[in-house]
Motif scaffolding. Sequence first.
Motif, PDB file in Angstrom:
ATOM      1  N   VAL A 135       0.820  -1.213   0.000  1.00  4.49           N
ATOM      2  CA  VAL A 135       0.000   0.000   0.000  1.00  4.49           C
ATOM      3  C   VAL A 135       0.855   1.265   0.000  1.00  4.49           C
ATOM      4  O   VAL A 135       0.338   2.359  -0.260  1.00  4.49           O
ATOM      5  CB  VAL A 135      -0.937   0.008   1.230  1.00  4.49           C
ATOM      6  N   PHE A 136       2.158   1.153   0.272  1.00  4.36           N
ATOM      7  CA  PHE A 136       3.042   2.307   0.253  1.00  4.36           C
ATOM      8  C   PHE A 136       3.638   2.506  -1.142  1.00  4.36           C
ATOM      9  O   PHE A 136       4.812   2.867  -1.268  1.00  4.36           O
ATOM     10  CB  PHE A 136       4.185   2.118   1.260  1.00  4.36           C
ATOM     11  N   GLY A 137       2.865   2.320  -2.157  1.00  2.00           N
ATOM     12  CA  GLY A 137       3.378   2.373  -3.526  1.00  2.00           C
ATOM     13  C   GLY A 137       4.135   3.648  -3.842  1.00  2.00           C
ATOM     14  O   GLY A 137       5.321   3.636  -4.169  1.00  2.00           O
ATOM     15  N   LYS A 138       3.470   4.825  -3.742  1.00  2.00           N
ATOM     16  CA  LYS A 138       4.102   6.104  -4.089  1.00  2.00           C
ATOM     17  C   LYS A 138       5.054   6.586  -3.001  1.00  2.00           C
ATOM     18  O   LYS A 138       5.834   7.511  -3.234  1.00  2.00           O
ATOM     19  CB  LYS A 138       3.023   7.175  -4.322  1.00  2.00           C
TER      20      LYS A 138
ATOM     21  N   ALA B 258      13.037   8.827   3.757  1.00  2.85           N
ATOM     22  CA  ALA B 258      11.934   9.785   3.847  1.00  2.85           C
ATOM     23  C   ALA B 258      11.188   9.509   5.139  1.00  2.85           C
ATOM     24  O   ALA B 258      11.087   8.365   5.582  1.00  2.85           O
ATOM     25  CB  ALA B 258      10.993   9.659   2.654  1.00  2.85           C
ATOM     26  N   VAL B 259      10.683  10.591   5.769  1.00  2.32           N
ATOM     27  CA  VAL B 259       9.884  10.455   6.977  1.00  2.32           C
ATOM     28  C   VAL B 259       8.475  10.943   6.685  1.00  2.32           C
ATOM     29  O   VAL B 259       8.285  11.880   5.898  1.00  2.32           O
ATOM     30  CB  VAL B 259      10.494  11.237   8.150  1.00  2.32           C
ATOM     31  N   MET B 260       7.505  10.308   7.304  1.00  2.92           N
ATOM     32  CA  MET B 260       6.105  10.683   7.131  1.00  2.92           C
ATOM     33  C   MET B 260       5.614  11.232   8.461  1.00  2.92           C
ATOM     34  O   MET B 260       5.715  10.558   9.492  1.00  2.92           O
ATOM     35  CB  MET B 260       5.273   9.468   6.697  1.00  2.92           C
ATOM     36  N   VAL B 261       5.122  12.483   8.447  1.00  5.55           N
ATOM     37  CA  VAL B 261       4.754  13.168   9.678  1.00  5.55           C
ATOM     38  C   VAL B 261       3.388  13.822   9.526  1.00  5.55           C
ATOM     39  O   VAL B 261       2.802  13.830   8.431  1.00  5.55           O
ATOM     40  CB  VAL B 261       5.806  14.239  10.050  1.00  5.55           C
ATOM     41  N   ASP B 262       2.919  14.376  10.653  1.00  8.03           N
ATOM     42  CA  ASP B 262       1.658  15.119  10.659  1.00  8.03           C
ATOM     43  C   ASP B 262       1.943  16.589  10.361  1.00  8.03           C
ATOM     44  O   ASP B 262       3.107  17.006  10.250  1.00  8.03           O
ATOM     45  CB  ASP B 262       0.980  14.941  12.019  1.00  8.03           C
TER      46      ASP B 262
ATOM     47  N   VAL C 112      15.952  18.080   8.678  1.00  9.44           N
ATOM     48  CA  VAL C 112      16.331  16.722   8.260  1.00  9.44           C
ATOM     49  C   VAL C 112      16.976  16.773   6.873  1.00  9.44           C
ATOM     50  O   VAL C 112      16.658  17.634   6.044  1.00  9.44           O
ATOM     51  CB  VAL C 112      15.102  15.795   8.232  1.00  9.44           C
ATOM     52  N   PRO C 113      17.862  15.838   6.596  1.00  8.93           N
ATOM     53  CA  PRO C 113      18.515  15.805   5.275  1.00  8.93           C
ATOM     54  C   PRO C 113      17.751  14.964   4.261  1.00  8.93           C
ATOM     55  O   PRO C 113      18.332  14.588   3.222  1.00  8.93           O
ATOM     56  CB  PRO C 113      19.871  15.173   5.591  1.00  8.93           C
ATOM     57  N   CYS C 114      16.495  14.628   4.533  1.00 10.24           N
ATOM     58  CA  CYS C 114      15.752  13.722   3.656  1.00 10.24           C
ATOM     59  C   CYS C 114      14.387  14.297   3.334  1.00 10.24           C
ATOM     60  O   CYS C 114      14.033  15.403   3.765  1.00 10.24           O
ATOM     61  CB  CYS C 114      15.607  12.352   4.331  1.00 10.24           C
ATOM     62  N   LYS C 115      13.611  13.532   2.579  1.00  8.70           N
ATOM     63  CA  LYS C 115      12.255  13.940   2.227  1.00  8.70           C
ATOM     64  C   LYS C 115      11.356  13.908   3.456  1.00  8.70           C
ATOM     65  O   LYS C 115      11.573  13.138   4.387  1.00  8.70           O
ATOM     66  CB  LYS C 115      11.670  13.008   1.181  1.00  8.70           C
ATOM     67  N   VAL C 116      10.327  14.745   3.397  1.00  7.20           N
ATOM     68  CA  VAL C 116       9.317  14.769   4.460  1.00  7.20           C
ATOM     69  C   VAL C 116       7.960  14.667   3.786  1.00  7.20           C
ATOM     70  O   VAL C 116       7.578  15.549   3.002  1.00  7.20           O
ATOM     71  CB  VAL C 116       9.410  16.066   5.297  1.00  7.20           C
ATOM     72  N   TYR C 117       7.255  13.581   4.075  1.00  9.08           N
ATOM     73  CA  TYR C 117       5.886  13.415   3.573  1.00  9.08           C
ATOM     74  C   TYR C 117       4.933  13.930   4.650  1.00  9.08           C
ATOM     75  O   TYR C 117       4.783  13.338   5.718  1.00  9.08           O
ATOM     76  CB  TYR C 117       5.593  11.950   3.266  1.00  9.08           C
ATOM     77  N   ARG C 118       4.253  15.057   4.329  1.00  8.45           N
ATOM     78  CA  ARG C 118       3.365  15.703   5.289  1.00  8.45           C
ATOM     79  C   ARG C 118       2.145  16.204   4.534  1.00  8.45           C
ATOM     80  O   ARG C 118       2.257  16.687   3.408  1.00  8.45           O
ATOM     81  CB  ARG C 118       4.093  16.858   5.968  1.00  8.45           C
ATOM     82  N   PRO C 119       0.965  16.101   5.122  1.00  6.18           N
ATOM     83  CA  PRO C 119      -0.225  16.631   4.437  1.00  6.18           C
ATOM     84  C   PRO C 119      -0.054  18.116   4.135  1.00  6.18           C
ATOM     85  O   PRO C 119       0.519  18.854   4.962  1.00  6.18           O
ATOM     86  CB  PRO C 119      -1.362  16.381   5.436  1.00  6.18           C
ATOM     87  N   PRO C 120      -0.513  18.595   2.986  1.00  3.29           N
ATOM     88  CA  PRO C 120      -0.339  20.019   2.618  1.00  3.29           C
ATOM     89  C   PRO C 120      -1.171  20.932   3.516  1.00  3.29           C
ATOM     90  O   PRO C 120      -2.201  20.532   4.056  1.00  3.29           O
ATOM     91  CB  PRO C 120      -0.806  20.072   1.157  1.00  3.29           C
TER      92      PRO C 120
ATOM     93  N   ASP D  54      -4.119  10.117   0.954  1.00  2.00           N
ATOM     94  CA  ASP D  54      -3.145   9.020   0.879  1.00  2.00           C
ATOM     95  C   ASP D  54      -2.253   8.978   2.121  1.00  2.00           C
ATOM     96  O   ASP D  54      -2.012   7.908   2.697  1.00  2.00           O
ATOM     97  CB  ASP D  54      -2.278   9.182  -0.382  1.00  2.00           C
ATOM     98  N   ILE D  55      -1.758  10.150   2.538  1.00  2.00           N
ATOM     99  CA  ILE D  55      -0.887  10.182   3.712  1.00  2.00           C
ATOM    100  C   ILE D  55      -1.662   9.809   4.975  1.00  2.00           C
ATOM    101  O   ILE D  55      -1.160   9.082   5.844  1.00  2.00           O
ATOM    102  CB  ILE D  55      -0.226  11.568   3.846  1.00  2.00           C
TER     103      ILE D  55
END
Length: 488
Positions: A307-310, A390-394, A403-411, A429-430
Amino acid sequence: MALSRSVKYQIRDNPNSDFCCVPQCAMSGKLNSCVSFHHFPKDETLRKVWIRNVRRENLVIKRTTTVCSRHFIDTDVIPGGRRRLKEGAVPVLFAWNNYSLLPARPSVWERTQRPEDELPEEMDVELLLQCHDYDGKPEPSALDMACEKIEAQQLVIEELRKRLNEVTLKQSFGLERFSASDDDIRFYTRFASYQHFQAFWRQIEPATRRIVRVGTRAPTLTTTAPDKAADPPRRPNRCLPLIDELFLFLVYLSLGLKEKDLGDRFNIHQSTVSRIIKTWVNFLYTLLGAIGVWMSPEAIRATMPSVFGKYSDTQVIIDCTEMRCQTPSSLLLQSELFSQYKSHTTLKGMIGVSPHGAVTFVSSLFSGSVSDKELFRQSGIIPLLDKDMAVMVDKGFRVDELVPCKVYRPPFLSKKSQLSHEEVLVTQDIARLRIHVERAIRRIKENKLFDTIIPLTIAGSINQLFAVACLLTNYQNKPLVKAWAKES
C-alpha cells in the motif's frame, strides 16, 4: 462346663467398686462373691485378644478395668480364696453367644454328662480355636474384594488431590492460574496468548541470571587477612519465581494497579512489590534497549507493504502522544507541563514506527508544553536519517529544514480558501498510511498505566516504563494488518 447362668446374684452387705467392662454385662462388686473380677493381662498380644473378644476396640484400660469370671470357661478359673486365671486364659463366653462355645448340633460324646476332671486338657485349646480361628486365611474372593476396595480408595485420593491442587491454584494469583485462558493472558499481560508469553520468556530467561535487584546492597571493599577468604555475596531471597515477577510487572503495566493491590493479589508485602517493579523495569529497559530496533533501509524495503506504492522510500512514520500526569504543586512546573491540546498537565513523547508497523524509535518524555517540532529536534532521531530516506509526519512537524531527507506531510491550506484536488488526494493518501502509527500508539496506551493520570511518585522511572511499554508492543502483538503478515 461353665458357671451356671441360673445363679441369682444378690446384693452384698459390703460391696466394692469392681465392675465388668464387657457390653451387656451388669456384674459389679455390689453383688455376691460367687463372681470374681480379673484385670487385663500385661502381655500386649494377649491383651489385644481380650479387647477384640469383648468387642471394645476403643477401650481405655485403667487399673480398675476388669472382666468378670462369667466370661471365662470354668477350667480357666483357679478356685481358692482369691480366684486367679490360668496363664493365657481368654474371655470367650458372652451374652451374644449365649455363654456357650458348643456348636449348634453337638456330637453324642459331647452330649454325654461326665465329671469335669475327665475332660481332656486339649478341650480348652479346641474350644478357643472354634471361637477364634487364628490360623485361618481369607478366601481368595475376600482378597480380591479388598484389592478392589483399595484401588477404588486410591482413585478417590487422586481425585481429591487433583481438586486440592485446583483450589490451591485458584487461590494463588500467578501466571499458571491463567495459563489455560488466552483471554486472561491478553487482559493481564497484553500478550496475545500463553504460548506467545512463553516464547518471550524463553528469549529473556538466560539474561535473568545477571539481573540486578533494586534494594540489594553492593558489596563493600574490605581489607581481609590473607588467610581468611571473604564470604561470597548472599543472594536475595525471592518471594516469587522469576516468571511470576515478570507477570507481576506486566500486570502493573497493563492494569495500572496500585502496589498495595498487587501485594494483596500476590500475597507479598507492598515494599516487595515496589522493588520487583523497579527491578524489572530497569532490567527490561536495559535488555530490550540493547537490541537495535532501528531498521536499515534494506530491511525496511524488504518488509514494505504494497500500500506504500508512491511512498516506498518511507523509513519511519512519526507522531507524538501525550499522557496526563498529576498536577505538581509548583506553579512553574505546572506552566511547563500544561498542554493546551489536552487542557491538563501532561508528559509528551514521540514514537516512530516502520511502514509495516514495528516500533523502531522511542524518544524520552518531555513536558506537555513542548511543540512537536522542538520535540523532534531534541529526540535524537535526526542523526539516524540520511538523504536516501523519507519520513512521514503530521502537519505539526515542520521539520523540513532539520532533516537531510524527504518529508511526507499533508499540505497546508495556508491562505487558500480550499485545497486543490491533487492536495486533497495527497492528504487522503498520507492519512491512510499515517493511521498505522496511531494504531501503534493505541496499543501502547492499552496499558492502563498510561491511560490514567500518572502519579508523580513514579516520575523517576516513567521514562523507563514508557520505553519498555513501547518496545514490548513488538513482542506482544500480531501485525497491525493481517494482510501484511502474508506479504512478509
